[in-house]
Scaffold this motif. Structure first.
Motif, PDB file in Angstrom:
ATOM      1  N   THR A   2       0.747  -1.200   0.003  1.00 25.23           N
ATOM      2  CA  THR A   2       0.144   0.133   0.173  1.00 25.23           C
ATOM      3  C   THR A   2       0.812   1.291   0.207  1.00 25.23           C
ATOM      4  OG1 THR A   2      -1.894  -1.214   1.268  1.00 25.23           O
ATOM      5  CG2 THR A   2      -1.991   1.243   1.338  1.00 25.23           C
ATOM      6  N   GLY A   4       1.339   4.992   1.090  1.00 28.19           N
ATOM      7  CA  GLY A   4       0.808   5.808   1.882  1.00 28.19           C
ATOM      8  C   GLY A   4       1.727   6.948   2.020  1.00 28.19           C
ATOM      9  N   HIS A  31      -4.966   4.137  -9.046  1.00 29.26           N
ATOM     10  CA  HIS A  31      -5.376   3.238  -8.083  1.00 29.26           C
ATOM     11  C   HIS A  31      -6.726   2.967  -7.757  1.00 29.26           C
ATOM     12  CE1 HIS A  31      -0.736   3.362  -7.174  1.00 29.26           C
ATOM     13  NE2 HIS A  31      -0.935   4.675  -7.013  1.00 29.26           N
ATOM     14  N   ARG A  33      -8.176   1.465  -5.138  1.00 28.18           N
ATOM     15  CA  ARG A  33      -8.836   1.708  -3.841  1.00 28.18           C
ATOM     16  C   ARG A  33      -8.012   2.869  -3.111  1.00 28.18           C
ATOM     17  NH1 ARG A  33      -8.168  -3.710  -1.248  1.00 28.18           N
ATOM     18  NH2 ARG A  33      -6.174  -3.519  -2.021  1.00 28.18           N
ATOM     19  N   ALA A 107      -4.541   0.565   5.595  1.00 27.65           N
ATOM     20  CA  ALA A 107      -3.670  -0.011   4.611  1.00 27.65           C
ATOM     21  C   ALA A 107      -4.083  -1.491   4.015  1.00 27.65           C
ATOM     22  CB  ALA A 107      -2.237   0.123   5.105  1.00 27.65           C
ATOM     23  N   GLU A 108      -4.713  -2.149   4.874  1.00 32.29           N
ATOM     24  CA  GLU A 108      -5.226  -3.432   4.404  1.00 32.29           C
ATOM     25  C   GLU A 108      -6.311  -3.390   3.374  1.00 32.29           C
ATOM     26  OE1 GLU A 108      -6.098  -5.600   7.986  1.00 32.29           O
ATOM     27  OE2 GLU A 108      -3.831  -5.841   8.335  1.00 32.29           O
ATOM     28  N   ARG A 109      -6.991  -2.452   3.614  1.00 34.26           N
ATOM     29  CA  ARG A 109      -8.117  -2.086   2.850  1.00 34.26           C
ATOM     30  C   ARG A 109      -8.158  -1.207   1.302  1.00 34.26           C
ATOM     31  NH1 ARG A 109     -13.322  -1.828   6.745  1.00 34.26           N
ATOM     32  NH2 ARG A 109     -12.558  -2.758   8.465  1.00 34.26           N
ATOM     33  N   ALA A 110      -6.632  -0.722   1.257  1.00 33.45           N
ATOM     34  CA  ALA A 110      -6.560   0.152   0.066  1.00 33.45           C
ATOM     35  C   ALA A 110      -5.380   0.075  -0.789  1.00 33.45           C
ATOM     36  CB  ALA A 110      -6.667   1.682   0.530  1.00 33.45           C
ATOM     37  N   ASP A 111      -5.467   0.641  -1.734  1.00 38.43           N
ATOM     38  CA  ASP A 111      -4.020   0.632  -2.573  1.00 38.43           C
ATOM     39  C   ASP A 111      -3.177   1.872  -2.057  1.00 38.43           C
ATOM     40  OD1 ASP A 111      -4.749  -1.610  -3.899  1.00 38.43           O
ATOM     41  OD2 ASP A 111      -6.164  -0.308  -5.306  1.00 38.43           O
ATOM     42  N   ALA A 112      -3.809   2.992  -1.775  1.00 43.98           N
ATOM     43  CA  ALA A 112      -3.272   4.224  -1.361  1.00 43.98           C
ATOM     44  C   ALA A 112      -3.964   4.896  -0.369  1.00 43.98           C
ATOM     45  CB  ALA A 112      -3.064   5.133  -2.660  1.00 43.98           C
ATOM     46  N   VAL A 113      -3.197   5.238   0.828  1.00 46.09           N
ATOM     47  CA  VAL A 113      -3.906   6.132   2.027  1.00 46.09           C
ATOM     48  C   VAL A 113      -3.087   7.316   2.002  1.00 46.09           C
ATOM     49  CG1 VAL A 113      -4.370   5.998   4.318  1.00 46.09           C
ATOM     50  CG2 VAL A 113      -4.099   3.685   3.041  1.00 46.09           C
TER      51      VAL A 113
END
Length: 229
Positions: A2, A4, A31, A33, A107-113
């Motif tokens: 991910t 960040g 991205h 997500r 971060a486990e649910r997204a490609d970028a935070v």
């Protein structure tokens, strides 16, 4: 892995939320997500039947992933004050390890935070910790939003020194023309280019009615921010 980013500003009121939301829209072009995070928000108003912070709401609108408020805004304080004062008035302790855990779940649910800090880089979170401690605990590349107005050069230089003192990397910076009447804006931007020594990711014009989605086209993202792998 991910992507960040931690977004901070030269001061409060420089347009961090707008820049962060526009960055989310820009990242969403590359991205699938993307999600925004406002770890600590001071100031809550009724929204959709519950209390919410306007900055967190703006980030949610720019995200492509819906998550529980406990993850994208784990600390919501009622009063629009410095976080350490707002937390004390609410009887709340801002716990940095808990915020880091919320980030990891995002971060486990997204490609970028995109994580938007509160106020400036050293905004107090308690009597002993600041936003710089949070940024250091998250250990993310930093994006600095410079509110283009008188005094911003010193604020930008001081913030850069503080970022590097924490062992963090300035990944890039954003100019936000918050003062449409500022004299010699291009000269100020030239100085920032020379001294920040990091990519200028976007130059945001002054907008009477800010539109984060429209401003996404202002971002010029380097390859490492657009790589899907």
């Amino acid at each position: 892995m991910t992507l960040g980013l931690f977004v901070t500003g030269t001061d409060t009121g420089v347009g961090k939320s707008l820049a962060s939301a526009a960055l989310l829209h820009a990242l969403a072009r590359h991205h699938t997500r993307v999600v925004g995070m406002k770890p600590v928000a001071a100031g809550a108003e009724p929204h959709g039947g519950q209390l919410a912070n306007e900055d967190a709401v703006l980030l949610r609108a720019a995200s492509t992933v819906a998550v529980p408020p406990a993850l994208d805004n784990p600390v919501l304080l009622p009063d629009p004050l410095s976080p350490h004062i707002a937390a004390a008035r609410a009887g709340v302790r801002i716990h940095i390890p808990a915020i880091v855990q919320s980030y990891r779940q995002l971060a486990e649910r997204a490609d970028a935070v995109v994580v938007e800090g509160a106020g400036g880089f050293h905004v107090p979170l308690s009597d002993t910790e600041t936003g710089a401690d949070l940024a250091q605990a998250l250990d993310l590349p930093v994006v600095l939003v410079v509110g283009l107005r008188l005094g911003c050069l010193s604020h930008a230089a001081l913030t850069l020194d503080a970022i590097r003192a924490r062992g963090l990397t300035l990944a890039g910076w954003v100019v936000n023309r918050v003062d449409p009447h500022m004299l010699a804006p291009e000269d100020n931007i030239a100085w920032l280019r020379q001294h920040l020594r990091a990519p200028l990711l976007a130059e945001l014009p002054h907008q009477p009615q800010p539109d984060a989605r429209a401003l996404a086209s202002r971002y010029q993202l380097p390859a490492w921010l657009t790589d899907r792998t």
